[in-house]
Design an enzyme around this catalytic site. Structure first.
Site, short mmCIF file in Angstrom:
data_model
loop_
_atom_site.label_atom_id
_atom_site.label_comp_id
_atom_site.label_asym_id
_atom_site.label_seq_id
_atom_site.Cartn_x
_atom_site.Cartn_y
_atom_site.Cartn_z
N GLY A 261 0.83 -1.21 0.00
CA GLY A 261 0.00 0.00 0.00
C GLY A 261 0.85 1.25 0.00
N ASN A 262 0.20 2.38 0.23
CA ASN A 262 0.94 3.65 0.32
C ASN A 262 0.30 4.52 1.39
OD1 ASN A 262 -1.12 5.45 -0.97
ND2 ASN A 262 -0.80 4.01 -2.67
N ARG A 263 0.86 5.68 1.62
CA ARG A 263 0.46 6.50 2.77
C ARG A 263 -0.74 7.40 2.51
NH1 ARG A 263 4.05 6.24 6.77
NH2 ARG A 263 6.16 5.55 6.29
#
Ligand code: CTP
Length: 409
Positions: free
Chosen positions: A208-210
């Protein structure tokens, strides 16, 4: 780019019901958005919430009486000076008196003395809410142009459950913003994406990412406030204004399917989501076990949704992309604009403090094919959303000056 409510004078009427405590939150949100809030409490309301609470939070002290020594005619001062009168919660008594034109206290007198838009937010027990007299009064008020924010179902005073619970403060404030905002997106369909995609490795793990989704949700809220019909494809479990159609998505593939099946109907598409560029080529059905040693993870590319949208863009459609960069902001964002066929790109340097991912604030350059349209200093994400949509509206007018900004033909 002030908020629609910033600097506007709002009379907040509070009547005597258990939901009066929620009016405190409505007051706080309006003041935070820059509104001047003048609270008017009925005698009943003061039995549920302290005057001091509102006086401390609002822009001026609470008023409760027609017989105020400071002003001989407080109701006409309040009614004539208001940009909007909001009553939350509105009891059956208040609705009945207002519908019948009876002014027996400061709030009802103010309601009769104003020509400003009026919003009422009923809250009462289910039996009272469903009573034909209450429904008739609401119909009468709605026919006269009063905006009714209907109650929700839920827990009521005394432990009962049913319809009659005051609408959520966020929805009440969104209604106020919609009434005060310029309706420059009225009649337009806006498709927004938000949040970071999650690409599963196995049943418990993902890449995932932030991204928090805050910027995309702010864009959806702002577009809705300006009259658009909004669809939000989001990975984030965050609140969004009432009236926005929410389509949940988790992976890049979910988002691709959700966006490409809806984009042809959209006049404006804003790709604020942080879509994964790569996903694991294999998704394990069972949890990857430690005993097997470090797994080798093979990645495969996802579809670039924005580029796909650029290829199938129809005349009259405005396509907005984002560019999350950590270096060479202008050059990288300008290259993305051209490569993906977007009309506008919102570029942010996500390595700077308090910018972009996870933060409540953002600092962006809004770029078109002709260069930088707006340079927005660090601002809250709603203000950034407002600026982005301002540029969208003016670029639609510039590209086709014969068309009003909200024409779809
Ligand atoms: N985007 C997309 N589909 C992808 C990747 C990105 O639609 N698979 C969109 C994003 O929603 C954003 C824009 O493309 O509007 C730019 O995304 P960004 O992550 O900044 O750039 P990338 O295209 O991924 O390029 P790079 O990773 O090289 O910066």
């Amino acid at each position: 780019m002030p908020a629609a409510v910033a600097g506007r004078r709002i009379v907040l009427g509070v009547t005597g019901g258990i939901a009066a405590y929620k009016a405190v939150e409505v007051c706080r949100r309006l003041v935070d958005a820059g509104a001047h809030v003048a609270p008017v409490l009925t005698e009943g309301a003061t039995r549920f919430v302290g005057e001091v609470t509102f006086s401390a939070l609002a822009s001026e002290p609470v008023q409760t009486s027609l017989w105020d020594e400071a002003s001989p005619i407080p109701h006409t001062d309040l009614g004539q000076g208001a940009d909007l009168v909001l009553v939350a919660p509105a009891t059956a008594r208040l609705l009945g008196a207002y519908a019948a034109g009876i002014s027996d206290d400061l709030l009802t007198a103010t309601l009769l003395a104003t020509r400003a838009p009026v919003v009422v937010c009923p809250a009462m027990h289910t039996e009272m809410w469903e009573h034909p007299a209450v429904q008739d009064n609401l119909r009468t008020l709605a026919e006269r142009g009063v905006t009714v924010v209907p109650p929700a179902e839920g827990r009521l005073a005394g432990g009962d459950v049913g319809a009659g619970r005051l609408a959520e403060p966020a929805d009440i404030v969104a209604t106020v913003e919609r009434l005060l905002a310029p309706q420059d997106l009225a009649g337009l369909r806006v498709l927004v994406t938000a949040g970071g995609t999650r690409e599963p490795l196995d049943p418990v793990r993902f890449l995932g990412n932030r991204s928090s989704g805050k910027q995309g949700h702010a864009l959806a809220d702002e577009a809705a406030a300006r009259g658009a019909k909004v669809t939000l494809v989001t990975t984030a479990d965050r609140p969004v204004a009432g009236g926005v159609e929410v389509v949940p998505a988790e992976t890049a593939a979910d988002m691709e399917q959700a966006v490409l099946s809806r984009c042809d109907a959209a006049d404006i598409v804003v790709m604020a989501a942080a879509v994964a560029d790569f996903r694991p080529a294999t998704r394990h059905d069972q949890k990857i076990k430690k005993a097997g040693g470090p797994p080798e993870i093979v990645l495969e590319p996802t579809t670039d949704i924005l580029a796909a949208l650029g290829r199938r863009k129809r005349p009259g459609q405005t396509l907005v992309g984002f560019a999350a960069e950590t270096e060479e902001l202008r050059a990288n964002a300008g290259a993305k604009l051209a490569a993906k066929g977007a009309d506008l790109i919102v570029a942010n340097d996500v390595s700077a403090p308090a910018v972009g991912f996870e933060h409540d604030t953002n600092q962006v350059l809004i770029m078109s094919g002709s260069g930088i349209e707006r340079d927005i200093p660090l601002s809250d994400k709603r203000a950034v959303a407002r600026a982005v949509l301002d540029v969208v509206v003016s670029s639609r007018a510039t590209h086709d000056p014969d068309l009003p900004p909200n024409s779809t033909t």
